[in-house]
Write an enzyme that holds these catalytic residues in place. Structure first.
Site, short mmCIF file in Angstrom:
data_model
loop_
_atom_site.label_atom_id
_atom_site.label_comp_id
_atom_site.label_asym_id
_atom_site.label_seq_id
_atom_site.Cartn_x
_atom_site.Cartn_y
_atom_site.Cartn_z
N LYS A 112 -65.61 -24.44 -110.69
CA LYS A 112 -64.86 -23.27 -110.21
C LYS A 112 -63.70 -23.74 -109.33
CE LYS A 112 -65.87 -18.82 -110.66
NZ LYS A 112 -66.05 -18.27 -112.01
N ASP A 143 -69.83 -19.41 -112.18
CA ASP A 143 -70.14 -18.32 -111.25
C ASP A 143 -71.22 -18.75 -110.24
OD1 ASP A 143 -69.63 -15.46 -110.63
OD2 ASP A 143 -71.79 -15.31 -111.02
N PHE A 155 -27.74 -42.99 -95.01
CA PHE A 155 -28.05 -43.60 -96.31
C PHE A 155 -26.82 -44.36 -96.77
CE2 PHE A 155 -28.93 -43.41 -100.98
CZ PHE A 155 -30.02 -44.27 -100.94
N ARG A 181 -26.68 -37.70 -91.64
CA ARG A 181 -26.91 -36.64 -92.64
C ARG A 181 -28.12 -35.83 -92.23
NH1 ARG A 181 -30.05 -39.51 -97.83
NH2 ARG A 181 -31.70 -40.40 -96.57
N VAL A 183 -35.28 -42.43 -96.83
CA VAL A 183 -36.60 -41.81 -96.90
C VAL A 183 -37.65 -42.92 -97.07
CG1 VAL A 183 -38.06 -40.19 -98.17
CG2 VAL A 183 -35.62 -39.71 -97.89
N GLN A 184 -37.31 -43.92 -97.91
CA GLN A 184 -38.24 -45.01 -98.18
C GLN A 184 -38.66 -45.70 -96.88
OE1 GLN A 184 -35.55 -44.22 -100.01
NE2 GLN A 184 -35.68 -44.98 -102.12
N ASN A 229 -36.84 -35.48 -101.35
CA ASN A 229 -35.66 -35.50 -100.48
C ASN A 229 -34.89 -34.21 -100.75
OD1 ASN A 229 -33.64 -36.27 -98.76
ND2 ASN A 229 -32.85 -37.95 -100.03
N HIS A 266 -32.14 -31.99 -100.51
CA HIS A 266 -30.74 -32.25 -100.16
C HIS A 266 -30.06 -31.04 -99.52
CE1 HIS A 266 -31.24 -35.95 -102.34
NE2 HIS A 266 -31.46 -35.32 -103.48
O1 LIG Z 1 -33.17 -41.80 -98.51
C1 LIG Z 1 -32.69 -41.80 -99.65
N1 LIG Z 1 -33.26 -42.59 -100.60
C2 LIG Z 1 -32.77 -42.63 -101.89
O2 LIG Z 1 -33.31 -43.37 -102.76
C3 LIG Z 1 -31.68 -41.78 -102.20
N2 LIG Z 1 -30.98 -41.57 -103.33
C4 LIG Z 1 -30.02 -40.63 -103.05
O3 LIG Z 1 -29.21 -40.18 -103.88
N3 LIG Z 1 -30.10 -40.26 -101.74
C5 LIG Z 1 -31.14 -40.97 -101.19
N4 LIG Z 1 -31.65 -40.98 -99.95
#
Ligand SMILES: O=c1[nH]c(=O)c2[nH]c(=O)[nH]c2[nH]1
Length: 328
Positions: free
Chosen positions: A16, A62, A177, A194, A260-261, A287, A289
């Site tokens: 369930k 159930d 970035f 950004r 971000v990585q 990410n 945007h």
């Molecule tokens: O932090 C980021 N990582 C990416 O791999 C990436 N690629 C992108 O277009 N913007 C960003 N920003």
């Protein structure tokens, strides 16, 4: 070469999903509440229900729902999602001889106590209300538990993965970035400032462990004394959940993000370092945007990072950055 026309049942699991349950635990007029979305699925000797239309092996979904509600009423673990999931999964594989595995996923929705002013004028203090709550966020605490009794009903093991979903965050600076691959496909401009916004999906995997034999035949209550109740283990659940949420939010806020990585990696490393029972940490970070509006049509600079103030939040596409960081 002609492909075989024959086939076989290579995998089967059922149960369930989306069992919604709310539980109040009363300590006099001081109440605790939890709201869960539960998914409970079973594996075992159930093949004939698919291959021979033989329902004699089917515990009705159930009934699985009814067991979930029964344990929501009777389990001493109901307020703790990891423990409750372990209890429910252990109950299911212990109750039915031919069911060898249970997969229980619980989403915990947020209910926080409403802060209220009490006391006379001049001597007011704010207290958390004993039985009134508000939804203080759309993020959910999630736990997925795999209970495995294939080695015998007295040798049950558990794998617990917990985390957070849908935790929406944004920072309006402290993110850059730059230095990425530039070639004939590149249109993205390098920026040293950004907006960074993501909806955090975090999961952390605990070390697998043996479930202690239930102490009560009917309720199958797992004894949580001694080492089983240790903070930081999935029996506790709360300590790691608190640590992971705090690290995630604070690192997001404080990091001068190069990408971000890079921010993801910093968060995950800290969760592994601070939580010895956690084996690995996975983040999935879209990410989301925010694109500065080009206002050159009216002679206004809204594009250079320092001048960018009006942005279009872009629903799609989004980047999607994910990684798993594991203990060495
Ligand atoms: O932090 C980021 N990582 C990416 O791999 C990436 N690629 C992108 O277009 N913007 C960003 N920003």
């Amino acid at each position: 070469m002609s492909a075989s026309t024959e086939s076989y049942l290579s995998h089967a699991r059922y149960g369930k999903d989306k069992v919604r349950v709310f539980r109040v635990v009363r300590e006099g007029s001081f109440h605790h509440v939890v709201e869960y979305n539960v998914c409970a699925l079973l594996e075992g000797e159930i093949d004939v229900s698919y291959t021979k239309a033989d329902n004699s092996v089917v515990v009705a979904t159930d009934s699985i729902k009814n067991i979930t509600y029964y344990l929501a009423k009777t389990s001493p673990h109901i307020l703790y999602p990891e423990r409750f999931a372990i209890h429910l999964g252990t109950h299911l594989v212990s109750k039915y001889a031919h069911i060898h595995k249970a997969f229980v996923t619980i989403e915990k929705l947020r209910w926080a106590r409403i802060p209220v002013k009490t006391g006379v004028a001049g001597q007011e203090e704010t207290k958390l209300h004993p039985h009134s709550f508000y939804r203080d966020g759309d993020d959910k605490r999630v736990t997925s538990v795999e209970i495995d009794a294939t080695g015998g009903k007295d040798k049950i093991t558990a794998k617990v993965t917990s985390g957070i979903s849908d935790l929406l965050v944004l920072k309006s600076t402290g993110s850059a970035f730059e230095g990425f691959v530039r070639d004939e496909y590149t249109t993205l401009v390098e920026v040293n400032d950004r907006i960074f916004s993501t909806s955090i999906d975090l999961s952390y995997v605990y070390k697998p462990f043996a479930v202690p034999a239930p102490s009560d035949e009917k309720k199958l209550v797992v004894d949580l004394t001694g080492k089983h109740a240790e903070a930081g283990t999935p029996w506790d659940g709360e300590k790691v959940a608190h640590s992971a949420r705090k690290i995630t939010l604070e690192t997001f806020a404080l990091d001068e993000s190069a990408s971000v990585q890079a921010t993801l990696y910093k968060m995950a490393q800290q969760i592994v370092a601070e939580n010895p029972y956690v084996e690995s940490v996975t983040y999935k970070l879209p990410n989301k945007h925010y694109v500065p509006v080009d206002m050159r049509y009216i002679g206004i600079d809204n594009l250079t990072p320092a001048a960018a103030e009006v942005f279009v939040p872009i629903a799609a596409p989004s980047g999607l950055i994910s990684a798993t960081i594991s203990r060495k």
